[in-house]
Scaffold this motif. Structure first.
Motif, PDB file in Angstrom:
ATOM      1  N   GLN A  98      -5.389   8.078   0.246  1.00 38.25           N
ATOM      2  CA  GLN A  98      -4.809   6.877  -0.391  1.00 38.25           C
ATOM      3  C   GLN A  98      -5.325   6.271  -1.134  1.00 38.25           C
ATOM      4  N   PRO A  99      -5.485   4.892  -2.157  1.00 40.99           N
ATOM      5  CA  PRO A  99      -6.045   4.669  -3.329  1.00 40.99           C
ATOM      6  C   PRO A  99      -7.169   3.709  -2.309  1.00 40.99           C
ATOM      7  N   HIS A 105       0.431  -1.361  -0.213  1.00 42.19           N
ATOM      8  CA  HIS A 105      -0.142  -0.306  -0.317  1.00 42.19           C
ATOM      9  C   HIS A 105       1.157   1.083  -0.247  1.00 42.19           C
ATOM     10  N   ASP A 123      -7.251   5.425  -7.795  1.00 38.33           N
ATOM     11  CA  ASP A 123      -5.336   6.345  -7.062  1.00 38.33           C
ATOM     12  C   ASP A 123      -6.199   7.293  -6.424  1.00 38.33           C
ATOM     13  N   LYS A 183      -4.771  10.214  -5.910  1.00 39.95           N
ATOM     14  CA  LYS A 183      -4.851  11.719  -6.339  1.00 39.95           C
ATOM     15  C   LYS A 183      -6.905  11.482  -6.698  1.00 39.95           C
TER      16      LYS A 183
END
Length: 425
Positions: free
Chosen positions: A377-378, A364, A410, A412
């Protein structure tokens, strides 16, 4: 003192001095106080947390512990039963602070987390030489990193709006859904999910009708059949819920018993008894959102799942969280970065800290946003399917059913704006 006694004392001192330094004085452990509901209606959720954090602590200690200028020190996980209640949890916080514990771990209630944050704000101001941090792995009410953000609080889970955004993005593409039923637990988190879900669904799919919207007492409903009958009568093609623990399992059992065929968009429908409770009726219909799940098909994911199951082999122990592993890894990294276990120094080291997954074999990654202390985080939305189906290499809790990836986001894509105006010491 006789000559014989003097000789014996001298021999004892000489023998003591001959011992290795580690045998004379073992390194002092760095304590982490887990304050969680370890008894009562959500004890299974609390014990699942304990297993995850214990697994993470053991891993850090196997590689030598946390490196500090005075030498490496092991981590020590301490258990405090807050019983899922704010007052009990605050009593446990006081007990941990009396023992000079600088790192508090809690998460299975946003209401409890808010109470602990407020208490730490006051304690740290009054007692600057014995400050402490809250490391939050599951309390996802967005207010904790918005209006009530604190320098002494760090959240490692995606908050409710981040999770909800991922679910609604999947719902947007589900053309078969025209009616949605909202149901949740009646406390800060459940209330927020209810309000936010209405707004996000209206923006993403204005053609969808909200045909039910209600809250139920948290941890006190033993029979969800009346709620399930309402869902069935509404004609909803989807149910959206933030329920967790036994409140989720009992709700899903009741929906199955009355023959509700709606898709269930859940935050936590992939464990703690839910897959077994749902059974065949959940295939292709029960969705969950998390930072990771065991059928994420990478070598690091497979290795982590196998190692965890070897350590905790009972079917009911099969509930792993990547974020809890990352939390402990980032705490260790921040202590090393600060060169100290002092809470203020560690907090500053955590701010902006990036985790590249290296100590978890690449499992991760993410970063701790300095502005509000929210881990970015994703996220993965997954759907329930039979063991052995494409994408379902392992099942959950020995149920014969697992979850396969439906949509991955993702880091972002999951990041959202904040409303934090943080006061720093």
């Amino acid at each position: 003192m006789t000559r014989f006694k003097m000789q014996a004392a001298g021999l004892f001192v000489a023998a003591l001095l001959a011992l290795p330094a580690a045998a004379q004085r073992a390194p002092e452990p760095i304590p982490i106080a887990l304050i969680e509901g370890l008894s009562g209606p959500f004890a299974n959720a609390g014990e699942a947390v304990h297993r995850n954090l214990l697994f993470a602590v053991e891993r850090v200690n196997r590689r030598g512990g946390v490196k500090l200028p005075g030498g490496a020190r092991p981590l020590e996980l301490q258990r405090y039963d807050g019983k899922g209640a704010s007052e009990e949890s605050l009593a446990m916080l006081r007990a941990a602070l009396d023992r000079h514990v600088a790192f508090i771990a809690q998460g299975n209630s946003s209401a409890v987390a808010a109470a602990i944050v407020e208490a730490l704000n006051k304690h740290n101001e009054r007692t600057p030489d014995a400050r402490a941090l809250l490391l939050n792995y599951s309390a996802v009410d967005p207010v904790l990193t918005n209006e009530k953000c604190s320098f002494w609080h760090f959240r490692f889970d995606a908050h409710a709006d981040m999770r909800l955004a991922a679910l609604v993005e999947v719902l947007r593409a589900d053309a078969a859904v025209k009616k949605v039923y909202l149901i949740g637990q009646d406390y800060s988190f459940g209330q927020h999910v209810r309000r936010e879900a209405r707004e996000r669904i209206a923006a993403a799919r204005p053609d969808i009708e909200i045909v039910g919207d209600e809250l139920h007492p948290i941890g006190r409903v033993k029979d969800f059949l009346p709620y399930a009958m309402k869902v069935k009568a509404s004609g909803a093609q989807a149910v959206l819920t933030g329920n967790w623990g036994n409140d989720l399992t009992l709700l899903i059992k009741a929906l199955r018993e009355v023959g509700v065929e709606a898709r269930i968009y859940s935050f936590y429908g992939n464990a703690l008894g839910a897959p077994a409770a749902i059974g065949e009726a959940g295939v292709g219909r029960v969705l969950a959102v998390a930072e990771w799940h065991p059928n994420v098909d990478t070598p690091a994911s497979r290795d982590f799942h196998a190692a965890f199951r070897a350590r905790f082999p009972k079917p009911e122990e099969d509930y792993q969280h990547a974020r809890m592993q990352v939390m402990v890894e980032m705490l260790a990294a921040a202590i090393e970065r600060a060169g100290s276990t002092e809470a203020g120094a560690v907090a500053r080291a955590l701010e902006g800290l990036r985790y590249d997954g290296r100590t978890l074999g690449g499992l991760h990654s993410g970063s701790m946003r300095a502005a509000d202390h929210q881990f970015i985080q994703p996220l993965v939305v997954s759907v329930m399917d039979k063991l052995g189906a494409p994408g379902v290499r392992v099942d959950n809790e020995g149920s014969g059913y697992g979850f396969r990836t439906l949509r991955a986001f993702d880091a972002k894509a999951t990041e959202q704006a904040h409303r934090c105006s943080m006061e720093r010491p």
